[in-house]
Design a protein around this motif. Structure first.
Motif, PDB file in Angstrom:
ATOM      1  N   CYS A   1       0.850  -1.199   0.000  1.00 24.06           N
ATOM      2  CA  CYS A   1       0.000   0.000   0.000  1.00 24.06           C
ATOM      3  C   CYS A   1       0.883   1.246   0.000  1.00 24.06           C
ATOM      4  O   CYS A   1       1.986   1.230   0.551  1.00 24.06           O
ATOM      5  CB  CYS A   1      -0.858  -0.019   1.264  1.00 24.06           C
ATOM      6  SG  CYS A   1      -2.026   1.363   1.375  1.00 24.06           S
ATOM      7  N   GLY A   2       0.373   2.312  -0.581  1.00 20.04           N
ATOM      8  CA  GLY A   2       1.072   3.590  -0.493  1.00 20.04           C
ATOM      9  C   GLY A   2       1.369   3.952   0.956  1.00 20.04           C
ATOM     10  O   GLY A   2       2.426   4.504   1.270  1.00 20.04           O
TER      11      GLY A   2
ATOM     12  N   GLY B   1      -8.028  -4.066 -11.152  1.00 21.57           N
ATOM     13  CA  GLY B   1      -6.767  -4.804 -11.036  1.00 21.57           C
ATOM     14  C   GLY B   1      -5.685  -4.266 -11.958  1.00 21.57           C
ATOM     15  O   GLY B   1      -4.495  -4.518 -11.745  1.00 21.57           O
ATOM     16  N   LYS B   2      -6.113  -3.495 -12.956  1.00 21.88           N
ATOM     17  CA  LYS B   2      -5.129  -2.886 -13.863  1.00 21.88           C
ATOM     18  C   LYS B   2      -4.163  -1.958 -13.151  1.00 21.88           C
ATOM     19  O   LYS B   2      -3.145  -1.571 -13.712  1.00 21.88           O
ATOM     20  CB  LYS B   2      -5.859  -2.058 -14.931  1.00 21.88           C
ATOM     21  CG  LYS B   2      -6.423  -2.878 -16.056  1.00 21.88           C
ATOM     22  CD  LYS B   2      -7.036  -1.944 -17.094  1.00 21.88           C
ATOM     23  CE  LYS B   2      -7.739  -2.735 -18.183  1.00 21.88           C
ATOM     24  NZ  LYS B   2      -8.703  -1.887 -18.916  1.00 21.88           N
ATOM     25  N   VAL B   3      -4.537  -1.580 -11.944  1.00 21.33           N
ATOM     26  CA  VAL B   3      -3.680  -0.662 -11.202  1.00 21.33           C
ATOM     27  C   VAL B   3      -2.371  -1.342 -10.772  1.00 21.33           C
ATOM     28  O   VAL B   3      -1.377  -0.682 -10.512  1.00 21.33           O
ATOM     29  CB  VAL B   3      -4.469  -0.080 -10.003  1.00 21.33           C
ATOM     30  CG1 VAL B   3      -4.480  -1.047  -8.834  1.00 21.33           C
ATOM     31  CG2 VAL B   3      -3.922   1.274  -9.604  1.00 21.33           C
ATOM     32  N   PHE B   4      -2.393  -2.685 -10.726  1.00 22.24           N
ATOM     33  CA  PHE B   4      -1.155  -3.407 -10.386  1.00 22.24           C
ATOM     34  C   PHE B   4      -0.278  -3.479 -11.633  1.00 22.24           C
ATOM     35  O   PHE B   4      -0.640  -4.158 -12.598  1.00 22.24           O
ATOM     36  CB  PHE B   4      -1.472  -4.828  -9.910  1.00 22.24           C
ATOM     37  CG  PHE B   4      -2.254  -4.870  -8.629  1.00 22.24           C
ATOM     38  CD1 PHE B   4      -1.628  -4.621  -7.404  1.00 22.24           C
ATOM     39  CD2 PHE B   4      -3.615  -5.149  -8.623  1.00 22.24           C
ATOM     40  CE1 PHE B   4      -2.352  -4.655  -6.214  1.00 22.24           C
ATOM     41  CE2 PHE B   4      -4.335  -5.187  -7.444  1.00 22.24           C
ATOM     42  CZ  PHE B   4      -3.707  -4.935  -6.237  1.00 22.24           C
ATOM     43  N   ASN B   5       0.826  -2.803 -11.617  1.00 17.30           N
ATOM     44  CA  ASN B   5       1.704  -2.893 -12.783  1.00 17.30           C
ATOM     45  C   ASN B   5       3.020  -3.599 -12.468  1.00 17.30           C
ATOM     46  O   ASN B   5       3.971  -3.551 -13.232  1.00 17.30           O
ATOM     47  CB  ASN B   5       1.931  -1.533 -13.441  1.00 17.30           C
ATOM     48  CG  ASN B   5       2.557  -0.540 -12.503  1.00 17.30           C
ATOM     49  OD1 ASN B   5       2.728  -0.822 -11.324  1.00 17.30           O
ATOM     50  ND2 ASN B   5       2.936   0.617 -13.037  1.00 17.30           N
TER      51      ASN B   5
ATOM     52  N   VAL C   1       3.171   1.590  -9.752  1.00 17.48           N
ATOM     53  CA  VAL C   1       2.004   2.243  -9.156  1.00 17.48           C
ATOM     54  C   VAL C   1       1.549   1.438  -7.941  1.00 17.48           C
ATOM     55  O   VAL C   1       1.299   1.979  -6.866  1.00 17.48           O
ATOM     56  CB  VAL C   1       0.847   2.336 -10.176  1.00 17.48           C
ATOM     57  CG1 VAL C   1      -0.397   2.938  -9.530  1.00 17.48           C
ATOM     58  CG2 VAL C   1       1.266   3.172 -11.384  1.00 17.48           C
ATOM     59  N   LYS C   2       1.489   0.133  -8.154  1.00 17.64           N
ATOM     60  CA  LYS C   2       0.969  -0.740  -7.098  1.00 17.64           C
ATOM     61  C   LYS C   2       1.508  -2.142  -7.365  1.00 17.64           C
ATOM     62  O   LYS C   2       1.497  -2.600  -8.514  1.00 17.64           O
ATOM     63  CB  LYS C   2      -0.570  -0.727  -7.175  1.00 17.64           C
ATOM     64  CG  LYS C   2      -1.278  -1.518  -6.096  1.00 17.64           C
ATOM     65  CD  LYS C   2      -1.530  -0.692  -4.847  1.00 17.64           C
ATOM     66  CE  LYS C   2      -2.297  -1.514  -3.797  1.00 17.64           C
ATOM     67  NZ  LYS C   2      -2.191  -0.877  -2.476  1.00 17.64           N
TER      68      LYS C   2
END
Lengths: 339, 339
Positions: B38-39, B308-312, B333-334
């Protein structure tokens, strides 16, 4: 004409001034029937805001004596009450209910006088049906609607007062007392007035407070939590404007609750992390009184509310200096001035 | 089992730990199918929060392997997603939609591991209909729902995103991107992503951003006003947690608008007078993800959203340290971790 001018801290004088006249086609001029001294007038009086030569007063009721060519909604002879904030009541911000932030807005000045110029008359003034009321009590209540009632009302709305809710009010000045009245009108089940002055607490009870908490700061927060099963109030109205009162309001509110803050903020700095984990809804600022005015006028004329009781000192305009002194020394809750 | 422990700034290690078991009768234990970084995990990583020996990870999906005697809503073998906040989902605060401030609540810890103990399982976990999804994309989307999607969603709800609204999003990290997705799902007409990274701006556009503003601070505020007829956005999501980002969010919002702030606040201090005259609704804090989870799971399973696209970056759990480094250096990003 006679009017109040602040020349410096503690130095309010009634002077001979020119009678104002229409400048812009959207202006009206009114003969002031009653004006009053606002808690916010005490900031310059106490030297906490600049004041050199400022014409004072932004709360008023009166009779229209002149209107500009573009004015459509009020006419000469109408008895009107208006907001302390100027608004065209047609811009996108006004239409969303935030007339206090009208894109063309500003503030009324110089209403502690025999006459006052009101810019944006159509969007600022509300005509009182039936004209000038015969009794002084109704007149005082209409005057209260101009700011102090409307401000307390906005605080209670921002605190999401309504049926089943427990609403706490921080501050027992005129605005705090009006917030109590508003919370009651809006249907709150339990209203906790935070006050350490017996006379004001008594007035708060008259306006609808069910509980009075004398403690302040952390002790005040603890007392409100004690009254609400440890959770805090559903909503809290902040009607002071200091660091202590803001933190008291935020602390006394439950997570997901609403804090409506209407005390003009002075030297307040909110700690981000504390606010983050308090997780309360926060809304405040200068009240969009114009949003509420037609409803408030109706409630007053129907005798449902009696906000004029908040005036516990009535003086001729010429004694305005004594009125400021009485409010500054907390001898008076709210002073009505008769021009 | 293997699990991530933070020993100090920049020092995350995967270690052999005991497999957790049920302690309280309301606990469940899950075998973690996927976890992530997590950020907010970067704050201790950067030495801005204490971290000595802290088991890391609070985002997770997995299969229930053990439940306490009092657990009724989930059973062994269920595939579940849960909030990063623990909640009984029955107390008065939970019932009002603020499960992140449950009176019995707390935070999940140690989910960057092969197994995790989830207290208050009944009120924290949501069973995924149909069990563990076969495709990794859906699994990743469900994992995102555990925190980053739910947090962005709360931000968008707090910013009052809806039809006809212009919503600005400050911050192009994972939460900001999820707030863009949420604003789109909630029907916002125009979504302004405030981003100066081309790859993130591209992802924001994919999630629904209609405009991208690269400027920050006062210039960013001016750019949003320029896009909104001088008024500011109807709502702004703040997804960073710094002084600059908070003031940018408040400044970019119109009077009466809504600022939803979900970036964990660090060294932020809000000037009272500026806030007073900004007159925006302010709501933030740890997101009550549990409120939104059933809806989010349904949207994901129906293929309406693809968070889920946020997981790169996908890494084996054993490479967690590299994942932290990649996020710290903003190369990722994540990061999704596979136990």
């Amino acid at each position: 004409m006679r009017g109040a001018v602040m020349h410096g801290p503690g130095d309010v004088r009634i002077e001979d001034l020119d009678v104002p006249s229409v400048v812009e086609p959207t202006d009206a001029v009114i003969e002031v029937a009653a004006a009053c001294i606002c808690g916010s007038d005490l900031w310059p009086y106490r030297g906490l805001e600049p004041s050199d030569g400022r014409p004072m007063g932004h709360e008023y009721v009166g009779t229209v004596t002149e209107v500009g060519d573009a004015v459509k909604n009020v006419k000469v002879g109408d008895f009107v009450v208006g907001s302390f904030c100027l608004s065209d009541n047609t811009c996108e911000i006004c239409r969303s209910g935030y007339q206090s932030r009208c894109v063309n807005g500003g503030f009324v000045q110089g209403a502690q006088a025999q006459y006052a110029r009101i810019p944006l008359a159509d969007g600022t003034l509300v005509v009182v049906p039936g004209g000038r009321p015969r009794d002084e009590a109704t007149l005082a209540s209409l005057l209260a609607a101009s700011d102090v009632l409307g401000t307390g009302w906005f605080g209670a709305v921002a605190a999401d007062a309504g049926p089943g809710k427990t609403i706490a009010v921080v501050g027992d000045g005129a605005v705090g007392l009006m917030a109590v009245l508003a919370a009651k009108q809006l249907g709150a089940e339990r209203i906790v007035a935070m006050s350490r002055h017996e006379d004001r607490a008594a007035l708060a009870r008259e306006f609808g407070a069910t509980d009075v908490v004398a403690e302040r700061g952390d002790a005040g927060v603890a007392a409100v939590k004690e009254l609400t099963g440890g959770l805090g109030a559903h909503g809290v109205v902040e009607a002071v404007g200091t660091q202590e009162s803001m933190m008291q309001a935020i602390g006394a509110c439950r997570p997901g609750g609403h804090v409506g803050y209407v005390g003009v903020s002075h030297d307040v700095s909110l700690p981000g992390q504390e606010l983050f984990f308090a997780q309360v809804n926060l809304l405040g600022g200068p009240a969009p009184v114009r949003r509420f005015l037609p409803d408030l006028v109706e409630r007053i004329l129907k005798g449902k509310i009696d906000p004029g009781k908040v005036f516990n000192l009535v003086l001729p305009l010429d004694d305005a200096a004594e009125g400021y002194k009485a409010m500054d020394e907390r001898r008076a809750v709210k002073v009505l001035l008769q021009p």
